[in-house]
Design an enzyme around this catalytic site. Sequence first.
Site, short mmCIF file in Angstrom:
data_model
loop_
_atom_site.label_atom_id
_atom_site.label_comp_id
_atom_site.label_asym_id
_atom_site.label_seq_id
_atom_site.Cartn_x
_atom_site.Cartn_y
_atom_site.Cartn_z
N CYS A 27 0.78 -1.25 0.00
CA CYS A 27 0.00 0.00 0.00
C CYS A 27 0.81 1.29 0.00
CB CYS A 27 -0.95 0.01 1.18
SG CYS A 27 -0.11 0.23 2.75
N PRO A 64 3.37 4.37 -0.83
CA PRO A 64 3.04 5.41 0.15
C PRO A 64 1.54 5.73 0.29
CG PRO A 64 3.85 6.39 -1.86
CD PRO A 64 3.95 4.91 -2.05
N GLY A 65 0.67 5.08 -0.44
CA GLY A 65 -0.74 5.19 -0.08
C GLY A 65 -1.67 5.95 -1.01
N CYS A 108 4.20 -1.08 -12.25
CA CYS A 108 4.56 0.01 -13.16
C CYS A 108 5.76 -0.45 -14.00
CB CYS A 108 4.79 1.34 -12.46
SG CYS A 108 5.95 1.29 -11.13
C1 LIG Z 1 4.58 0.04 -6.23
S1 LIG Z 1 4.78 0.32 -4.54
C2 LIG Z 1 3.11 0.46 -4.01
C3 LIG Z 1 2.50 1.82 -4.31
C4 LIG Z 1 1.19 2.01 -3.59
N1 LIG Z 1 0.23 1.00 -3.90
C5 LIG Z 1 0.58 3.38 -3.86
O1 LIG Z 1 -0.40 3.49 -4.60
O2 LIG Z 1 1.08 4.36 -3.30
C6 LIG Z 1 5.21 -1.27 -3.96
C7 LIG Z 1 5.28 -1.41 -2.45
O3 LIG Z 1 5.44 -2.79 -2.16
C8 LIG Z 1 6.12 -2.87 -0.92
N2 LIG Z 1 6.58 -4.26 -0.73
C9 LIG Z 1 7.69 -4.86 -1.21
N3 LIG Z 1 7.74 -6.14 -0.80
C10 LIG Z 1 6.63 -6.36 -0.06
C11 LIG Z 1 6.11 -7.48 0.66
N4 LIG Z 1 6.74 -8.66 0.69
N5 LIG Z 1 4.96 -7.32 1.35
C12 LIG Z 1 4.31 -6.14 1.35
N6 LIG Z 1 4.76 -5.04 0.70
C13 LIG Z 1 5.89 -5.16 0.00
C14 LIG Z 1 7.19 -1.83 -1.05
O4 LIG Z 1 7.67 -1.45 0.24
C15 LIG Z 1 6.45 -0.70 -1.77
O5 LIG Z 1 5.97 0.24 -0.86
#
Ligand SMILES: C[S@@+](CC[C@H](N)C(=O)[O-])C[C@H]1O[C@@H](n2cnc3c(N)ncnc32)[C@H](O)[C@@H]1O
Length: 401
Positions: free
Chosen positions: A174, A176-177, A377
């Site tokens: 989620c 930075p949200g 992305c």
């Molecule tokens: C593409 S970003 C998400 C962007 C977010 N959905 C938004 O709209 O702001 C991917 C996220 O996955 C998290 N991440 C990586 N490995 C993960 C795991 N095993 N479990 C949960 N989150 C994870 C990262 O820390 C990162 O914040």
Amino acid sequence: MDTPTDQPIDYDNGPNEWSNEISSFYQNLNLDPDLYYCIDKLPRYARVVGFDYRINHISDPLTTQPPLKKYKLEDSKLPTQENTVQDNDKLNIAFKTDIQNLTSLSSQLEKEVGCQVSISNTILGLLRISNGKAKINSSNLYKTGKIIGFDLSSAIAAISLDVKPNDHVLDLCCAPGGKLLFIADKIHSHGAPHSLCSGSVTGVDISKKRLSTCQSLIKKSKSQSKIRIRLFASDGTTFNVPPPEDSWWDYSTLKQQSCKKLQPKEVPIDSISTPNIKPFFSSKLLRNIYTPPLEITADTRIRKYNKVLVDAECSHDGSLVHLSKYINSNSQSIFGKLDSDFLSQDRLESVSELQLDLILNGWNNLSTGGTLVYSTCSLSYKQNELVIAKFLETVFKNSSR
Ligand SMILES: C[S@@+](CC[C@H](N)C(=O)[O-])C[C@H]1O[C@@H](n2cnc3c(N)ncnc32)[C@H](O)[C@@H]1O
């Protein structure tokens, strides 16, 4: 899709040293390499906070009537089920009001940012700002919490969940949200929590640092939708906390059921229905969720999420904004650096394994008949089509759903 720009592409002033590398990378993916010459010409988007975001089925919102079959209000706004003449009138009025509000906000923003602003013809509730570098954060509309910057592609991913007012949504990566808040705002556009609008949003991320950013974003938001949000610092590949009870918002029922006073910070835990994991952040009401002992049975885990978003960790190669940071960094070999940071063979292998584990656990948390959206992305086959193919192979081998 909204067109990026009406102006001709200025090849002469396009980026130089990185363009060949990027071009061949994109040609290998069968994509138009000219995409990267458009970076400076792309528009940006802002969303209107608290709007009932939905796909815009009409090309010209100002002149066209709503296509009534497609344009449906959620049940909580329109209890009558039949499309009677009266209902159609209500739809027309609601639609016109929405368009009037969006038009008025567009013109206000246009004056503030000094470039063309229009209603997005992809998603209703988004404003298209023709100058991608427009500083919307200094506008009054932003400062008063009426709009917030938001990518069109993020909106498309989140809207694909088709979130309804009573849905419990799980956002497995989620931070930075941005999408988390968008979803909470969409649910909350139907009013304060009540029996027909008891939706909640549960965000999970493995990075505490990024979750802190997410928490600040939620706290900074002027929208009351934050009452519906809780966050967990947890691995999305194993997370299994069930959604809140439908009556989570009803403090009086909650008190009766618990037969005891809950302390503000107390999180009642039972080993079956609520695994021993405290939220990283939670609204007060969601923090005090109490699962009545009578309902604790071996199959409590049947209570799952109606919608699951897996916006997975990825190599970011499809994000122009992300790549433009490299382009602006004056590095000698920008693509080389990008390659070593994000696209190296080792990293790609491990990231696609992670993506598969995330989507499989998203599936485990999804209720029957629910919707799961997987998004990245990246434009790479390994991180998209191949992950989905492996996912389908695994679930259809092991599941009767
Ligand atoms: C593409 S970003 C998400 C962007 C977010 N959905 C938004 O709209 O702001 C991917 C996220 O996955 C998290 N991440 C990586 N490995 C993960 C795991 N095993 N479990 C949960 N989150 C994870 C990262 O820390 C990162 O914040």
